[in-house]
Design a protein around this motif. Structure first.
Motif, PDB file in Angstrom:
ATOM      1  N   ASP A 102      -5.817  -2.809  -7.459  1.00 30.96           N
ATOM      2  CA  ASP A 102      -6.656  -1.616  -7.526  1.00 30.96           C
ATOM      3  C   ASP A 102      -5.950  -0.419  -6.902  1.00 30.96           C
ATOM      4  N   GLN A 103      -4.655  -0.289  -7.175  1.00 26.04           N
ATOM      5  CA  GLN A 103      -3.859   0.814  -6.655  1.00 26.04           C
ATOM      6  C   GLN A 103      -3.327   1.690  -7.780  1.00 26.04           C
ATOM      7  N   ALA A 104      -2.988   2.912  -7.443  1.00 24.62           N
ATOM      8  CA  ALA A 104      -2.387   3.854  -8.382  1.00 24.62           C
ATOM      9  C   ALA A 104      -0.870   3.707  -8.358  1.00 24.62           C
ATOM     10  N   ILE A 150      -4.971  13.381  -2.373  1.00 19.84           N
ATOM     11  CA  ILE A 150      -5.687  13.204  -3.632  1.00 19.84           C
ATOM     12  C   ILE A 150      -6.801  12.195  -3.391  1.00 19.84           C
ATOM     13  N   GLN A 151      -8.012  12.596  -3.689  1.00 24.04           N
ATOM     14  CA  GLN A 151      -9.150  11.722  -3.452  1.00 24.04           C
ATOM     15  C   GLN A 151      -9.679  11.176  -4.771  1.00 24.04           C
ATOM     16  N   TRP A 152     -10.178   9.947  -4.737  1.00 26.43           N
ATOM     17  CA  TRP A 152     -10.819   9.394  -5.920  1.00 26.43           C
ATOM     18  C   TRP A 152     -12.206  10.027  -6.043  1.00 26.43           C
ATOM     19  N   ASP A 169      -5.323   4.323   0.072  1.00 26.34           N
ATOM     20  CA  ASP A 169      -6.349   3.398   0.516  1.00 26.34           C
ATOM     21  C   ASP A 169      -7.478   3.442  -0.507  1.00 26.34           C
ATOM     22  N   ALA A 170      -8.632   2.904  -0.143  1.00 27.13           N
ATOM     23  CA  ALA A 170      -9.740   2.812  -1.085  1.00 27.13           C
ATOM     24  C   ALA A 170     -10.255   4.177  -1.516  1.00 27.13           C
ATOM     25  N   GLN A 171     -10.073   5.218  -0.685  1.00 26.77           N
ATOM     26  CA  GLN A 171     -10.656   6.522  -0.975  1.00 26.77           C
ATOM     27  C   GLN A 171      -9.699   7.504  -1.641  1.00 26.77           C
ATOM     28  N   LYS A 201       0.799  -1.211   0.000  1.00 24.55           N
ATOM     29  CA  LYS A 201       0.000   0.000   0.000  1.00 24.55           C
ATOM     30  C   LYS A 201       0.837   1.269   0.000  1.00 24.55           C
ATOM     31  N   ASP A 202       2.048   1.200   0.485  1.00 31.47           N
ATOM     32  CA  ASP A 202       2.877   2.395   0.581  1.00 31.47           C
ATOM     33  C   ASP A 202       4.105   2.213  -0.279  1.00 31.47           C
TER      34      ASP A 202
END
Length: 599
Positions: free
Chosen positions: A255-257, A593-595, A543-545, A2-3
């Motif tokens: 599902d990560q950037a 940055i938010q999705w 994270d997911a958001q 994740k990081d």
């Protein structure tokens, strides 16, 4: 995961007089004489020192990538080295997997597989089991052994293969590897190939040429293979393809950037703009029906002058005084001063830079420092090299007094290692050395966008060359956000290439640069910026958001690239989106940055 963390070129007097008059008339039509300037090109304002973070709140966990190579084809070593260099730019951890460790692959987040022998049971069995368990393996190229066929090719999607020499002149991006799906990249110079394949039905075609598969993906067990059949796709010239592979292997399945460096610079160098030799039997001169001087002035240079005016480019040029093999005995001058004076004046007037290519097109080096292939003939001694450089420098001083050359572009991208370490002695004012992504000789200067000689010089790299401008630009933008053109006049005059195709390719490349908003600079300016930006570190966690970021040694104006299928929004940064590529312009060292779906 994740990081992550990343770091971001005899006649009689009457004839000579007539020629000079014609040149003056032609250049005056182009506005050259009205735009001359004698002063040194203004340097870009120095970037202020980066702002250090007082406290880091985002933890990092960089991916670990395994590089599996059997070492049976030393001619492919530069492909592996170029791949490793890009991983270093991303600050990803990687390890070369020893033969005794091939059974211990699960620790790696992704595999890069460079195999020559696909029938080696230990290697392929381990890779198959690795992918079957849910992991991702990328094969940057297929082996080129004409004497054997491996049944293991079927396991990575190849139903049939045929080895033969052929070439391609376009690539269709059917899978959106470099952005827009089904985009077509014309490659006027043509690319040599060695293998044709027919894919199994369960393979997804990603890149092709006239229906011939070049790159595809294939599910296997719980994981996936990504395979390229072409050596060009494994080269640094196609580094955007590698960035795509890393995205597919490390981020998209989770599902990560993916966060990448985006240095946001563009440079153009016309290498040896005035060729110091008469070119005979030139296809492009026969096609255009003009002589060499007319072509250089009214076709080639006119193209880039118009582009400079249209896109605000700072077109730079390099020069070489002589192409003969007499440099060890005498130092003749074959470069026409009248042309050189007028071209340099126009380049400086547009804000461009003059780079020195040395006295001759023979790479600098003493006996034993380079292989005696190509144009390399060993220089007698260091003193002779120094004398030749002084001739070249005085040549420029005669036509542009007061101008100091700070960039050197080695002929063929080659320079002896010992000579490179003494470059400050040979070129006291040179701060930037240029090399190239395209590899034509095994002893070329490798590495890209890095410091040399304990930081005394910076290695700035030409990412795109004659005959593949649009393709090279797309890859350069999608990997580091650096588009650096190196169009070589001699190659254009001697290669089999259509000038209209060349012009169209260049125009499309500039359109692509404009779409991404790259800033036009000179090589010296770009090198200074990149070197300082590389001191920064972008830490991020997602994270997911959305995604939180913190930039250590933050410099105002810095950008980075976010690759994701989601739509990012932020109050802390400006965002420019092109498909799944999002250029982030942070307003401060920290932000979120938010999705869009959660905003």
């Amino acid at each position: 995961m994740k990081d992550n963390e990343i770091k971001f070129a005899k006649t009689l007097g009457i004839v000579m007089l007539f020629t000079a008059i014609v040149l003056v008339f032609q250049f005056s039509r182009m506005g050259v004489l009205n735009n001359t300037r004698d002063d040194q090109i203004a340097r870009e304002e120095p970037v202020s020192a980066g702002e250090p973070l007082e406290a880091l709140t985002v933890e990092t966990d960089t991916p670990l990538i395994g590089i599996l190579a059997d070492g049976k084809d030393p001619n492919k070593g530069y492909l592996i080295e170029g791949t490793a260099q890009y991983l270093t730019h991303l600050d990803y951890q990687y390890e070369y997997i020893e033969a005794s460790k091939v059974s211990e692959l699960q620790q790696y987040d992704m595999l890069l597989v460079f195999l020559t022998n696909f029938d080696d049971g230990a290697y392929m069995s381990a890779v198959m089991e690795y992918v079957r368990s849910g992991k991702f393996a990328y094969f940057p190229y297929l082996p080129f052994d004409r004497n054997s066929y491996s049944s293991n090719l079927r396991k990575i999607g190849v139903l049939e293969s045929q080895y033969e020499n052929f070439s391609i002149d376009r690539i269709q991006d059917t899978g959106g590897v470099l952005g827009e799906a089904n985009a077509v990249y014309e490659i006027p110079r043509t690319v040599d190939m060695s293998i044709k394949v027919r894919l199994a039905k369960d393979s997804e075609l990603l890149l092709a040429s006239e229906g011939l598969p070049l790159m595809w993906s294939l599910p296997y067990g719980e994981g996936n293979f990504l395979v390229s059949s072409s050596e060009i796709l494994a080269s640094s010239e196609s580094r955007g393809v590698l960035a795509y592979a890393l995205y597919q292997g490390l981020f998209e399945p989770n599902d990560q950037a993916m966060v990448q460096p985006f240095y946001n610079v563009s440079t153009t160098v016309l290498e040896d703009l005035v060729v110091p030799a008469e070119i005979r039997n030139s296809a492009i001169l026969a096609q255009t029906g003009v002589d060499q001087d007319d072509f250089t002035l009214n076709r080639y240079f006119r193209l880039f002058k118009d582009i400079s005016e249209m896109y605000g480019d700072k077109v730079s040029m390099s020069y070489t005084v002589d192409y003969s093999e007499m440099f060890n005995e005498q130092l003749p001058e074959t470069l026409q001063r009248s042309q050189f004076r007028l071209y340099t004046a126009q380049v400086l007037a547009s804000g461009g830079e003059i780079l020195i290519g040395g006295y001759s097109n023979h790479p600098l080096g003493l006996a034993g420092e380079l292989e005696e292939i190509g144009y390399f003939i060993p220089w007698k001694n260091e003193q002779r090299m120094q004398e030749s450089i002084q001739v070249a420098e005085h040549y420029l001083e005669d036509v542009q007094q007061g101008y100091t050359v700070t960039s050197y572009i080695p002929p063929q991208g080659r320079i002896g290692s010992e000579t490179l370490s003494r470059i400050a002695t040979l070129f006291p004012d040179v701060e930037t050395v240029l090399n190239r992504y395209m590899i034509a000789y095994p002893d070329q200067l490798l590495g890209d966008f890095t410091t040399l000689n304990q930081g005394n010089q910076y290695l700035y790299t030409i990412t795109t060359e004659t005959g593949a401008a649009q393709w090279g630009t797309a890859n350069a933008i999608h990997s580091l956000g650096i588009s650096s053109f190196g169009f070589h006049s001699y190659s254009l005059l001697t290669d089999t290439i259509d000038f209209q195709s060349f012009s169209t390719d260049v125009q499309r490349a500039y359109e692509l640069e404009q779409a991404y908003g790259l800033e036009k600079t000179t090589p010296t300016q770009a090198a200074e910026r990149i070197e300082q930006y590389q001191d920064m570190t972008v830490h991020y966690a997602q994270d997911a958001q959305g995604l939180a970021y913190e930039i250590d040694l933050f410099i105002e104006g810095v950008t980075f690239l976010l690759r994701t299928e989601k739509t990012p929004v932020s109050e802390d940064a400006e965002i420019k989106s092109i498909g799944n590529m999002h250029i982030i312009y942070p307003k401060s060292p920290k932000g979120y940055i938010q999705w869009e779906e959660y905003s």
